[in-house]
Scaffold this active site. Structure first.
Site, PDB file in Angstrom:
ATOM      1  N   GLY A 239       0.756  -1.239   0.000  1.00  0.00           N
ATOM      2  CA  GLY A 239       0.000   0.000   0.000  1.00  0.00           C
ATOM      3  C   GLY A 239       0.786   1.289   0.000  1.00  0.00           C
ATOM      4  O   GLY A 239       0.206   2.367  -0.119  1.00  0.00           O
ATOM      5  N   GLU A 275       4.079  -6.684   1.375  1.00  0.00           N
ATOM      6  CA  GLU A 275       3.465  -6.990   0.080  1.00  0.00           C
ATOM      7  C   GLU A 275       3.342  -5.742  -0.796  1.00  0.00           C
ATOM      8  O   GLU A 275       2.242  -5.346  -1.168  1.00  0.00           O
ATOM      9  CB  GLU A 275       2.058  -7.580   0.303  1.00  0.00           C
ATOM     10  CG  GLU A 275       2.003  -8.812   1.158  1.00  0.00           C
ATOM     11  CD  GLU A 275       0.570  -9.184   1.580  1.00  0.00           C
ATOM     12  OE1 GLU A 275      -0.350  -8.344   1.409  1.00  0.00           O
ATOM     13  OE2 GLU A 275       0.382 -10.300   2.067  1.00  0.00           O
ATOM     14  N   ARG A 314      -7.060   3.932 -14.898  1.00  0.00           N
ATOM     15  CA  ARG A 314      -6.920   4.613 -13.601  1.00  0.00           C
ATOM     16  C   ARG A 314      -7.528   6.029 -13.576  1.00  0.00           C
ATOM     17  O   ARG A 314      -8.196   6.373 -12.600  1.00  0.00           O
ATOM     18  CB  ARG A 314      -5.454   4.636 -13.158  1.00  0.00           C
ATOM     19  CG  ARG A 314      -4.882   3.237 -12.924  1.00  0.00           C
ATOM     20  CD  ARG A 314      -3.555   3.249 -12.187  1.00  0.00           C
ATOM     21  NE  ARG A 314      -3.683   3.745 -10.840  1.00  0.00           N
ATOM     22  CZ  ARG A 314      -3.405   4.967 -10.442  1.00  0.00           C
ATOM     23  NH1 ARG A 314      -2.895   5.834 -11.290  1.00  0.00           N
ATOM     24  NH2 ARG A 314      -3.609   5.330  -9.200  1.00  0.00           N
ATOM     25  N   CYS A 346     -16.089   5.791 -26.901  1.00  0.00           N
ATOM     26  CA  CYS A 346     -17.313   6.584 -26.938  1.00  0.00           C
ATOM     27  C   CYS A 346     -17.900   6.798 -25.560  1.00  0.00           C
ATOM     28  O   CYS A 346     -19.011   6.361 -25.269  1.00  0.00           O
ATOM     29  CB  CYS A 346     -18.331   5.902 -27.835  1.00  0.00           C
ATOM     30  SG  CYS A 346     -17.626   5.525 -29.432  1.00  0.00           S
TER      31      CYS A 346
HETATM   32  C1  LIG Z   1      -3.459  -4.855  -3.502  1.00  0.00           C
HETATM   33  C2  LIG Z   1      -2.803  -5.530  -2.355  1.00  0.00           C
HETATM   34  C3  LIG Z   1      -1.462  -5.287  -2.061  1.00  0.00           C
HETATM   35  C4  LIG Z   1      -0.623  -4.293  -2.831  1.00  0.00           C
HETATM   36  O1  LIG Z   1      -1.044  -2.995  -2.709  1.00  0.00           O
HETATM   37  P1  LIG Z   1      -0.133  -1.835  -3.367  1.00  0.00           P
HETATM   38  O2  LIG Z   1      -0.856  -0.602  -3.074  1.00  0.00           O
HETATM   39  O3  LIG Z   1      -0.025  -2.122  -4.816  1.00  0.00           O
HETATM   40  O4  LIG Z   1       1.195  -1.917  -2.677  1.00  0.00           O
HETATM   41  C5  LIG Z   1      -0.878  -5.977  -1.032  1.00  0.00           C
HETATM   42  N1  LIG Z   1      -1.585  -6.877  -0.296  1.00  0.00           N
HETATM   43  C6  LIG Z   1      -2.873  -7.134  -0.538  1.00  0.00           C
HETATM   44  C7  LIG Z   1      -3.597  -8.129   0.296  1.00  0.00           C
HETATM   45  C8  LIG Z   1      -3.533  -6.484  -1.581  1.00  0.00           C
HETATM   46  O5  LIG Z   1      -4.821  -6.737  -1.815  1.00  0.00           O
END
Ligand SMILES: *Cc1c(COP(=O)(O)O)cnc(C)c1O
Length: 422
Positions: A239, A275, A314, A346
């Protein structure tokens, strides 16, 4: 930092002129930089130095096999959210013991696939899912390594569509119920509790929500250990945000994020898993597009591009900003004027940018949307029967097409007209 820079007046990806790629593969296309991907994995590794850790790349941000291969070779594991992503991770060469499986709706088939592969960890998002994993694992005579994803009820202060850590979001189990559910997990013969998981959202640009969430995880870890659980891993999710507007955004650096991790949970003796998705690949990619027409409206000029919302959704979906740069460097002091950048689809939502200050561009000119490596190609579609656009990977002075543009025949060949309509 990334490896997209002007050289001799031409925008390059590492040592390759992007206009040269445009000539070779046609526009629009995505282009990724190997050195940037490698650098981002390394930066995260360094941020967590001194703590046992594993960077699990959240591959939903960009799951191209070649991108995965680069990230895996740099030492990262993978965070997968579907059976399809699990198959991709394995196909790209990710060792199963470096794969964690997240997501709120794992099916029985996906759970069985992951158990057979011998993945590192299931991040479990509900009690019914826990029961299902236990059942399938027992059938196979296995114990599934599990972390429960807790919802810490913190506001990540990000776009509503990508907030995941508030009580009203669909993700995880309420942290208040965690001890009871861990107790249930502890009694299941098919489950081995290995840790706690949390992920509060995406494109997070301050550290406070992390600090608040990790402190709650800390408290929970201590309580669970008292309850007799073997809490040896903390998966802290992803995140961390990236600067989409280079001119005036400076989100926290991975190093500062690492300091928060160290300060909040660094003394627990846990292996730390993170992650990151967007941070690894976002600024490692650009979308290159050509101006089809320049059109003058009522007090407004439009650049109509050959890329559209189906290629990069996006802006339409999250009101996202992408920096736009001409491939040919404007002369110093060149005049700029506001212009709308739109695609040919469109609907009015097919707008990349409104009233963007850009030097004068004409039909035939090339532009790059920066920071397009994450949630770009993976979210693309063939809306308006526009074939998926190619993806290109650059490494030094080499480039290769890592997903070719399908032909129209290939696009149509995936569909069938039933005999009874013959
Ligand atoms: C989407 C997601 C991420 C990655 O989020 P980013 O903003 O791309 O770093 C990590 N863990 C889980 C469980 C996610 O759903």
């Amino acid at each position: 930092m990334d490896h997209f820079d002007w050289r001799g007046g031409a925008l390059h990806a590492e040592d390759v002129d992007l206009a040269e790629i445009a000539a070779a593969v046609g526009t629009p296309f995505y282009c990724y930089s190997t050195a940037t991907l490698e650098r981002h994995v390394r930066v995260f590794d360094e941020a967590l130095a001194g703590m046992p850790h594993l960077v699990c790349y959240a591959m939903k941000a960009n799951s191209n096999l070649a991108v995965l291969r680069v990230v895996i070779r740099a030492g990262a594991g993978c965070d997968v959210v579907s059976g399809g992503e699990l198959r991709r991770a394995l196909a790209a060469g990710c060792p199963a013991e470096k794969i964690v499986f997240s997501g709120v709706g794992k099916t029985a088939e996906e759970i069985a696939l992951a158990l057979d592969a011998g993945i590192r960890q299931f991040n479990v998002e509900s009690e019914p899912e826990l029961v299902e994993i236990d059942r399938i694992a027992r059938e196979k005579g296995l114990r599934a390594p599990v972390a429960l994803r807790v919802n810490p009820d913190v506001d990540a202060k990000t776009h509503a569509k990508i907030s995941t850590g508030k009580a009203e979001d669909k993700f995880g189990i309420p942290i208040s119920r965690a001890r009871a559910i861990y107790a249930a997990a502890g009694r299941m013969a098919g489950i081995a509790v290995v840790g706690i998981d949390v992920h509060i959202g995406s494109q997070i640009t301050t550290l406070e929500p992390y600090e608040a969430a990790f402190l709650k995880v800390r408290e929970l870890a201590l309580a669970l250990r008292q309850d007799g659980h073997d809490i040896r891993r903390l998966d802290l999710g992803g995140g961390l945000g990236i600067p989409y507007r280079r001119a005036n955004e400076a989100p926290p650096l991975p190093f500062d994020y690492g300091e928060v991790v160290r300060r909040t949970v660094g003394d627990l003796g846990c292996e730390i898993e993170v992650e990151p998705g967007r941070l690894i690949v976002g600024n490692a990619g650009v979308l290159v597009s050509r101006v089809i027409y320049r059109k003058s409206g009522e007090g407004r000029d439009f650049l109509i591009l050959d890329a559209a919302m189906n290629d990069l959704i996006r802006p339409a979906m999250y009101d996202a900003w992408h920096d736009v740069v001409p491939l040919r460097q404007p002369a110093p002091g060149a005049a700029v004027a506001p212009v709308d950048l739109v695609g040919p689809v469109c609907e009015s939502g097919d707008t990349f940018a409104r009233q963007r200050e850009l030097p004068h561009l004409e039909a035939g000119d090339l532009v790059a949307f920066r920071s397009a490596g994450a949630y770009g190609a993976v979210m693309s579609s063939e809306y308006n029967s526009r074939p998926l656009i190619p993806e290109v990977l650059v490494s030094g002075s080499r480039f290769d097409v890592v997903r070719p543009r399908p032909t129209y025949d290939e696009m149509l060949a995936r569909e069938r007209i039933p005999d009874w309509l013959a």
